[in-house]
Each structure stands twice: as structure tokens, then as C-alpha cells.
Write a protein that holds these residues in place. Structure first.
Motif, short mmCIF file in Angstrom:
data_model
loop_
_atom_site.label_atom_id
_atom_site.label_comp_id
_atom_site.label_asym_id
_atom_site.label_seq_id
_atom_site.Cartn_x
_atom_site.Cartn_y
_atom_site.Cartn_z
N ASP A 457 0.82 -1.11 -0.10
CA ASP A 457 0.07 -0.01 0.06
C ASP A 457 0.99 1.19 0.00
O ASP A 457 0.68 2.28 -0.85
CB ASP A 457 -0.96 -0.10 1.23
N ILE A 458 1.81 1.30 0.80
CA ILE A 458 2.91 2.77 0.76
C ILE A 458 3.28 2.65 -0.51
O ILE A 458 3.43 3.81 -1.05
CB ILE A 458 3.91 2.21 1.92
N ILE A 459 3.74 1.41 -1.25
CA ILE A 459 4.36 1.69 -2.56
C ILE A 459 3.50 2.17 -3.65
O ILE A 459 3.65 3.00 -4.24
CB ILE A 459 4.97 0.25 -3.23
N ARG A 460 2.12 1.75 -3.42
CA ARG A 460 0.99 2.13 -4.41
C ARG A 460 0.88 3.79 -4.05
O ARG A 460 0.70 4.49 -5.00
CB ARG A 460 -0.39 1.44 -4.07
N TYR A 461 0.84 4.29 -2.78
CA TYR A 461 0.68 5.79 -2.61
C TYR A 461 1.70 6.70 -2.50
O TYR A 461 1.57 7.87 -2.55
CB TYR A 461 0.04 5.87 -1.32
N GLN A 520 9.89 -0.69 -0.47
CA GLN A 520 10.33 -1.75 -1.41
C GLN A 520 11.18 -2.64 -0.59
O GLN A 520 11.02 -4.11 -0.42
CB GLN A 520 11.01 -1.60 -2.57
N GLU A 521 12.21 -2.07 0.46
CA GLU A 521 13.34 -2.87 0.95
C GLU A 521 12.89 -3.46 2.38
O GLU A 521 12.98 -4.72 2.64
CB GLU A 521 14.57 -1.91 1.65
N ALA A 522 11.69 -2.73 3.11
CA ALA A 522 10.89 -3.36 4.16
C ALA A 522 10.15 -4.53 3.51
O ALA A 522 10.18 -5.48 4.39
CB ALA A 522 10.10 -2.18 4.88
N TYR A 523 9.52 -4.42 2.50
CA TYR A 523 8.87 -5.49 2.02
C TYR A 523 9.68 -6.85 1.86
O TYR A 523 9.19 -7.80 2.07
CB TYR A 523 8.21 -4.95 0.62
N ARG A 524 10.79 -6.75 1.26
CA ARG A 524 11.78 -7.81 1.14
C ARG A 524 12.26 -8.33 2.52
O ARG A 524 12.35 -9.59 2.54
CB ARG A 524 12.96 -7.24 0.32
N CYS A 525 12.36 -7.35 3.38
CA CYS A 525 12.83 -8.02 4.71
C CYS A 525 11.67 -8.93 5.45
O CYS A 525 11.78 -9.98 5.96
CB CYS A 525 12.79 -6.96 5.52
#
Length: 561
Positions: A457-461, A520-525
Motif C-alpha cells: 500500500d505504501i508503494i502504491r501511494y 520496497q526494502e521493508a517488503y523484502r525484509c
């Protein structure tokens, strides 16, 4: 020609534990040039390692004097370090491997590299390394194997051996002859010292052990270490060889080669003795743990206290010192007899494991260094997790979290089960602990899933941050709540700390320039932790399944016998 720099700015033992890494580099890249960056104080050991082409030393006392000495000058200190690292950087290393267990090594490695980022700098193993240096009791590997993994090498069964020069061997012969030794006497060496008090077995125990040996065995005792240990000599009379404070590192190694059994704390000389082929009986107390820093030799025993609080995270705050008291001289005496007369004993000859556990070295199903109990002890969830996590780290740090298929997991668990059955007794409570672990991993996986959704959601907004700033603020708060919930599991189930600590270390390493990149980096974590939880859960369930099959098979055999 490939040029490698190995940065190891820690102590003597840490340098010796790097030998498998150095051997591995020369084996995989026969024509490579290997340099090591070490503390000048411990550089002599490198002369016994033929895999090193050049030794680079940094003079920490000089740096300290430049910073805080009588003639301190920040400008001079900066000038010294700038010149030192500029010259190092100019050598244009192909790869720089940092295996120093503190941030000084990270700093040195960064200054020694070329500007172009190499793949080692972003290695997942380096993140794991940083994580475990904060809490050593979460490390699942022996240090020497961790160094190998950082360099992208495979574990090897090749024995570690130092190469001692002829002059040092001659010195050792002459030194022993001065005490009347002709060459056929049995020498038992003691090393009572260590770098910190919590690593030191009580001196009174060394005295009691030595006296009992002298009363019952035809042996000579040799004292090694600093001059502080020389006062023990008068307890052993004229059957004591005092080598304390009298040797170089090479001469120490030469004396250890002449030693039949070496009784030592977890120290640098312990690793030197192991690399000389000496039979080592090592004692690990406080935060020291044979599974991570034990002697890398098949000729020896390691002894640890049988206490739930070992290894201790903060031994300097402990007033009871129970771990030292639990390892009694009589146990070490029995182990010495076993080493001198192995044909008279077998592993089935019982030793009391009430206060201390005796281990001997071997390899796990993946080829990593491991330690197994000399006599059967109950298999605990910690014993099992220790080995399962090795598989998880190996297959997620090496292969970028690619999911392992069930066939690979079944094969590994089958080999592991056979190994553990040989050295451990069944534990009825293990099934309960595995069920608790399964529920915990399910909850962790669910939290990771929530975190991944929030990051999406953060990446989308993020591209319209001004328009959706309130929404993004709310999502950031949700992400913080998820992280807080993950952190609670470090105390709720301590065996999960390795996974959670590495997650947070990786997250702190984020280098994104804007909200979208950070998300994006947090998503990977979150994705990595989710993958590791899933793999660990699959391993634990497969172990339970195979264990139940064995129980059922045994029950049927009994019924029809």
C-alpha cells in the motif's frame, strides 16, 4: 589474477579460525593473491599460515596514542588512517571479506574497497554476521564455517594445520631438554589464563587436577600462557615445565606439537593447539559456547556446564559463577585418561552429565562443523533448532530465499534424524515444544504477511505522497505496530531470536532515498522472514512426522516380537 583481502581485526583465536576460509580461497582460485589485514599485536600467527601471500597490519596502540596520548593530534590520527587506507585501496582488491566481529571491521572493509560496489558488500551473509555479533548465543554455525559462508565457499572436511618452522621446533626440543625430557615423556599442558575472567576455569581446579595427575600418572605438567600463571608451578614441584611468558607464537605452537593433551579455556592457544594436531580438552563457560568457538579438531573433548542459563549473554553481571563450579577437576581427569588410553574406553562408558556435558566434534549432514555429546543426553528443542536453523540460513542466505522443495527437506531431516538418534536420547516433551514452535511460526508468518500488505500500500501511494500523506502516516504506524509485535517474540520464545534479530538488522541496513524505495526494502525484509518461518516450520513438521513413523515402527516390532 584475483586479489582478495580478508579483514580480521579481532584476537589471535579469530585469526586461526579463518584458516578454512584461506584454504578454501586457494583451493577454488589456485592462482589468487590473498592478503590479510590484522591487528599488529597478533600478526605473528600469520607466518604459520602458508595460504597467506601478504600480511598487512594496523598499529592500534599508535592510533590510540595519536587520538588520546600525551601528544594526541586529531589531524595526525586522521592523516595516519587516511594514508593507510588509501594505500590499501590502491591495491584494487577483487573482493574484500570482512570477518571481524565488530563494526571496526565493517569500517575497515569499506575503506579498503574500490568505489564500485562488489557483490560481497551486499552479501546476505554479512547482514547475518552483523546480527549475530550483537547476540553471539543466536549463532547457528561454528565461526570458521560462518567465515566460509561469507566468502561464498562450501564447507570442507579438510583438517586445519599450521606449518611450524624448523627453528621453532629446534627451540622447543632444546627447551624441553633443559627440563630433562628425552622425548618419550607424556606431557599434559595447562593454559589457565584467558582474555576475560568469565572464561577462566578456577585456578584451584587446575591445581587439584594437576596434583591428582602427578599422584596417579607418570606424566609431566607444562604451564603455558602469560607470566601471571607461573605461580602455579610450585604446586607441582620438579615435574612441572614452566613455559609461561617465554615463547613466541611459533615456539608456543612447537611446544603444543610435543604435547599429548592440552587442557585449556576458550582461548587463542586452544585454536593453535587444534591446528597443531594436539589432543585438546577445552572448557567453555560464561558466554563461550563450543558450537560457535570450539576447537576445530576431531582430536579432543569440549566441556560445558549443564545449565539452562548457558551460554550467558552477560557473564560479567553473574555473581553465582555456577558454570565454573559445575565443571569439576575429576571430570577433566577422566577425560585425560580417555585421551591417553582410548582403547580402554568407549563412548558407551558412562560419564556423569548432571553438572556438565562433554562433546566431541564431527560434521552435520550438510558438512558443517558440529559437536555431539559423548554420552547420550536428552534431545532438547534448542538442540534441534540449532541444526534446523543451519539449513534455513544456508538455503535462504545463499540462494536469495528460493523455496526448497519437500524432497530436499525430507532428505535433510532423514539424515539429521539418523545423526541425532545416534547421539541423543528421545525426549517426550519435544513433541509439545515442536507444536508450540509451529503455532509461533504461524503467527510470525501472519505478521509478515500483514507487513508485506502494508508495504504494498505504501508503494502504491508513495508517488502521490503529498496527496496521501495522512494515509501514508497511518500505514507507517501500522508497520511500526507489526514490528513491535514481531519483537515481542524474542522474549516469548527465545529460540526464535536468530530469525527476528536478523530481520531487524536487515531492516536497519535499508538505504533507500525515498518512501517508495524504503517500502520496497521493508517488503523484502518481511518476505525473507516469511520464507524462513515457512521453511523452519516445514523442517520441524517433517522431523515430527519422521519421528512418529519411527515410534510406530518400533511399537509394531515390539507387538509382534
Amino acid at each position: 589474477m584475483k586479489r582478495f583481502l580478508v579483514t580480521q581485526l579481532a584476537r589471535l583465536g579469530d585469526i586461526v579460525q579463518a584458516i578454512p576460509l584461506l584454504q578454501g580461497l586457494k583451493k577454488v582460485y589456485p592462482d589468487c593473491w590473498v592478503e590479510v589485514l590484522v591487528n599488529k599485536k597478533f600478526s605473528e600467527i600469520c607466518t604459520l599460515m602458508p595460504w597467506i601471500d601478504e600480511v598487512v597490519t594496523i598499529d592500534f596502540p599508535r592510533v590510540g596514542q595519536l587520538l588520546v596520548g600525551d601528544t594526541a593530534s586529531l589531524e595526525k590520527a586522521y592523516g595516519y588512517l587516511k594514508t593507510f587506507y588509501s594505500q590499501l585501496k590502491a591495491r584494487a582488491f577483487t573482493r574484500v571479506f570482512n570477518i571481524t566481529p565488530h563494526y571496526l571491521g565493517v569500517f575497515s572493509a569499506m575503506l579498503s574497497r574500490n568505489n564500485q560496489l562488489d557483490d560481497q558488500e551486499s552479501s546476505e551473509w554479512q547482514v547475518y554476521f552483523k546480527s549475530v555479533t550483537m547476540q553471539w548465543n543466536t549463532l547457528s554455525f561454528h565461526m570458521s564455517d560462518l567465515y566460509i559462508c561469507i566468502a561464498g565457499l562450501e564447507p570442507s572436511n579438510e583438517q586445519v594445520r599450521l606449518v611450524i618452522d624448523k627453528k621453532s621446533k629446534q627451540w622447543a626440543d632444546e627447551f624441553l631438554r633443559a627440563y630433562g625430557l628425552q622425548g618419550d615423556e607424556i606431557i599434559i599442558a595447562f593454559h589457565p589464563g584467558a582474555s576475560t575472567p568469565h572464561k577462566q576455569w578456577p585456578r584451584d581446579y587446575f591445581i587439584r587436577l594437576g596434583k591428582k595427575l602427578l599422584e596417579t600418572q607418570r606424566i609431566m605438567i607444562m604451564l603455558l600462557g602469560t607470566e601471571d600463571a607461573s605461580d602455579l608451578c610450585h604446586h607441582f614441584g620438579n615435574r612441572c615445565i614452566n613455559a609461561t611468558g617465554k615463547t613466541t607464537v611459533a615456539q608456543l605452537a612447537a611446544l603444543l606439537q610435543r604435547t599429548h593433551v592440552f587442557v585449556t579455556n576458550d582461548t587463542g592457544p586452544m585454536h593453535i593447539a587444534a591446528a597443531c594436531g594436539t589432543f585438546v580438552i577445552s572448557i567453555h563457560m560464561g558466554k563461550e559456547n563450543c558450537f560457535t568457538t570450539g576447537p576445530r579438531t576431531l582430536r579432543g573433548f569440549t566441556v560445558q556446564p549443564a545449565l539452562p542459563c548457558h551460554p550467558c549473554q552477560y557473564p560479567e553481571h553473574c555473581t553465582a559463577q555456577t558454570c565454573k563450579k559445575n565443571i569439576e577437576p575429576d571430570l577433566i581427569y577422566e577425560l585425560i585418561l580417555r585421551s591417553l588410553n582410548p582403547h580402554q574406553y568407549s563412548n558407551s562408558t558412562m560419564l556423569s552429565m548432571d553438572k556438565a556435558v562433554v562433546y566431541h566434534a564431527g560434521h552435520d549432514p550438510m558438512g558443517f562443523w558440529d559437536f555431539y555429546p559423548l554420552t547420550h543426553k536428552k534431545l532438547t528443542i534448542d538442540d534441534l533448532m540449532h541444526r534446523l536453523l543451519r539449513y534455513v540460513w544456508k538455503h535462504t542466505l545463499d540462494y536469495s530465499c528460493t523455496t526448497q522443495n519437500s524432497t530436499n527437506i525430507q532428505a535433510y531431516v532423514q539424515k539429521l534424524g539418523i545423526t541425532l538418534e545416534h547421539f541423543y536420547k528421545k525426549n517426550d516433551s519435544l513433541k509439545i515444544h515442536c507444536c508450540e514452535l509451529d503455532r509461533a511460526l504461524q503467527e510470525l508468518s501472519a505478521l509478515c504477511g500483514q507487513g508485506m500488505n502494508v508495504c504494498k500500500d505504501i508503494i502504491r501511494y508513495a508517488p502521490s505522497a503529498l496527496r496521501f500523506h495522512k494515509c501514508l502516516q497511518r500505514l507507517a504506524e501500522e508497520c511500526e505496530k507489526i514490528d513491535n509485535a514481531l519483537a515481542t517474540w524474542k522474549e516469548r520464545m527465545p529460540i526464535l531470536r536468530p530469525l527476528i534479530n536478523t530481520f531487524f538488522t536487515h531492516k536497519e541496513e535499508s538505504t533507500g532515498d525515498d518512501i517508495e524505495q524504503l517500502a520496497q526494502e521493508a517488503y523484502r525484509c518481511y518476505e525473507q522472514l516469511h520464507t524462513r518461518c515457512g521453511m523452519l516450520r516445514a523442517l520441524a513438521k517433517e522431523y515430527q512426522r519422521q519421528s512418529m513413523q519411527e515410534v510406530t515402527k518400533a511399537a509394531l516390532q515390539t507387538a509382534f516380537a
